[in-house]
Design a protein around this motif. Structure first.
Motif, PDB file in Angstrom:
ATOM      1  N   TRP A  70       0.695  -1.534   0.070  1.00 49.85           N
ATOM      2  CA  TRP A  70       0.168   0.137  -0.297  1.00 49.85           C
ATOM      3  C   TRP A  70       0.286   1.167   0.153  1.00 49.85           C
ATOM      4  O   TRP A  70       0.547   2.097  -0.114  1.00 49.85           O
ATOM      5  CB  TRP A  70      -0.920  -0.264   1.337  1.00 49.85           C
ATOM      6  CG  TRP A  70      -1.830  -1.063   1.356  1.00 49.85           C
ATOM      7  CD1 TRP A  70      -2.331  -1.594   0.110  1.00 49.85           C
ATOM      8  CD2 TRP A  70      -2.808  -0.485   2.369  1.00 49.85           C
ATOM      9  NE1 TRP A  70      -3.633  -2.214   0.216  1.00 49.85           N
ATOM     10  CE2 TRP A  70      -3.782  -2.172   2.267  1.00 49.85           C
ATOM     11  CE3 TRP A  70      -2.990  -0.368   3.334  1.00 49.85           C
ATOM     12  CZ2 TRP A  70      -4.705  -2.605   2.364  1.00 49.85           C
ATOM     13  CZ3 TRP A  70      -4.407  -1.093   4.728  1.00 49.85           C
ATOM     14  CH2 TRP A  70      -5.086  -2.025   4.067  1.00 49.85           C
ATOM     15  N   LEU A  71       2.379   1.059   0.795  1.00 49.00           N
ATOM     16  CA  LEU A  71       3.047   2.393   0.709  1.00 49.00           C
ATOM     17  C   LEU A  71       3.796   2.256   0.014  1.00 49.00           C
ATOM     18  O   LEU A  71       4.311   3.570  -0.234  1.00 49.00           O
ATOM     19  CB  LEU A  71       3.303   2.646   1.984  1.00 49.00           C
ATOM     20  CG  LEU A  71       2.933   2.284   3.890  1.00 49.00           C
ATOM     21  CD1 LEU A  71       3.586   2.325   4.679  1.00 49.00           C
ATOM     22  CD2 LEU A  71       2.235   3.561   3.764  1.00 49.00           C
ATOM     23  N   SER A  72       4.095   0.960  -1.292  1.00 51.93           N
ATOM     24  CA  SER A  72       4.776   1.909  -2.096  1.00 51.93           C
ATOM     25  C   SER A  72       6.242   1.667  -1.881  1.00 51.93           C
ATOM     26  O   SER A  72       7.226   2.468  -2.065  1.00 51.93           O
ATOM     27  CB  SER A  72       4.726   2.542  -3.586  1.00 51.93           C
ATOM     28  OG  SER A  72       5.001   2.013  -4.025  1.00 51.93           O
ATOM     29  N   GLN A 186       0.377   6.725  -2.051  1.00 56.61           N
ATOM     30  CA  GLN A 186       1.458   6.483  -2.312  1.00 56.61           C
ATOM     31  C   GLN A 186       2.420   8.072  -2.560  1.00 56.61           C
ATOM     32  O   GLN A 186       3.809   7.423  -2.123  1.00 56.61           O
ATOM     33  CB  GLN A 186       2.007   5.005  -3.342  1.00 56.61           C
ATOM     34  CG  GLN A 186       1.377   3.867  -3.540  1.00 56.61           C
ATOM     35  CD  GLN A 186       0.799   3.564  -4.363  1.00 56.61           C
ATOM     36  OE1 GLN A 186       0.858   3.544  -5.658  1.00 56.61           O
ATOM     37  NE2 GLN A 186       0.320   2.220  -3.389  1.00 56.61           N
ATOM     38  N   HIS A 187       1.652   8.601  -2.947  1.00 50.75           N
ATOM     39  CA  HIS A 187       1.925   9.878  -3.247  1.00 50.75           C
ATOM     40  C   HIS A 187       2.800  10.541  -2.287  1.00 50.75           C
ATOM     41  O   HIS A 187       3.829  10.752  -2.288  1.00 50.75           O
ATOM     42  CB  HIS A 187       0.790  10.575  -4.132  1.00 50.75           C
ATOM     43  CG  HIS A 187       1.464  12.231  -4.467  1.00 50.75           C
ATOM     44  ND1 HIS A 187       2.056  11.973  -5.390  1.00 50.75           N
ATOM     45  CD2 HIS A 187       1.569  13.474  -4.321  1.00 50.75           C
ATOM     46  CE1 HIS A 187       2.656  13.473  -5.621  1.00 50.75           C
ATOM     47  NE2 HIS A 187       2.515  14.440  -4.856  1.00 50.75           N
ATOM     48  N   SER A 190       5.698   8.745  -0.756  1.00 51.52           N
ATOM     49  CA  SER A 190       6.638   9.601  -1.042  1.00 51.52           C
ATOM     50  C   SER A 190       7.652  10.747  -1.536  1.00 51.52           C
ATOM     51  O   SER A 190       8.604  11.012  -1.108  1.00 51.52           O
ATOM     52  CB  SER A 190       6.884   9.211  -3.252  1.00 51.52           C
ATOM     53  OG  SER A 190       7.997   9.238  -3.538  1.00 51.52           O
TER      54      SER A 190
END
Length: 195
Positions: A70-72, A186-187, A190
């Motif tokens: 989910w978090l990438s 994820q954005h 990041s």
């Protein structure tokens, strides 16, 4: 006399030796958390499961795999407390109740969280599950409302359902979470990790 403020390492050492609710736990206390001053992302979860209790590593199970997806983020990123700190509502495995993990012990967050939060200044805080949501985001009527609204607000914190397989029904019912919220998550993650 002025009360001495504990440094992060001293605070973490004290919390790792906590036995406040030992009489209520099914196993010897094993506080599991991972923090560093000025972490970029802070995850406030529920409580360690049995696998985490046995290994001493938070989210060391299928739920953790789903959360990292989910978090990438990779495992090395996830387990670097200077990037992502993990502060559960309950630091120790609470045992089982009605065939599922019992709720986090209620003594833990009031005893430890404020001291840690005074030293961690994350870009993004992620509240996982209804216990974290009810404690930190009580203005929302339920977890679904908290998840939907916090993503829309983009205010430096978001709520997530617990990544356990027990929430597959919730995920199936709320398709917007995977379609709309996860790309935003994820954005956010990041961006926080790059700052």
């Amino acid at each position: 006399m002025e009360k001495k403020v504990k440094g992060h390492d001293e605070l973490a050492a004290e919390a790792r030796n906590c036995a406040l609710c030992a009489q209520y736990l099914p196993h010897t206390p094993n506080p599991i958390f991972s923090t560093a001053k000025f972490a970029k992302v802070l995850i406030i979860g529920q409580a360690p499961g049995l696998k985490a209790h046995e290994s001493g590593i938070a989210f060391n199970d299928a739920s953790g795999d789903r959360l990292r997806s989910w978090l990438s983020v990779s495992k090395p990123t996830f387990y670097n407390p200077k990037l992502i700190s993990i502060l559960p509502m309950g630091f120790c495995f609470p045992g089982y109740k009605n065939g599922a993990d019992a709720p986090p012990r209620k003594e833990c967050a009031p005893t430890w969280h404020q001291a840690f939060l005074s030293q961690i200044r994350p870009e993004l805080t992620v509240y996982i599950g209804r216990y974290a949501q009810q404690y930190y985001l009580p203005e929302y009527k339920n977890l679904t409302d908290a998840v939907y609204t916090t993503f829309a607000a983009n205010a430096g914190h978001v709520a997530l359902p617990h990544p356990s397989g027990r929430n597959n029904r919730w995920l199936a019912k709320n398709k917007w979470f995977e379609e709309e919220s996860l790309p935003m998550l994820q954005h956010y993650v990041s961006n926080a990790l790059q700052n």
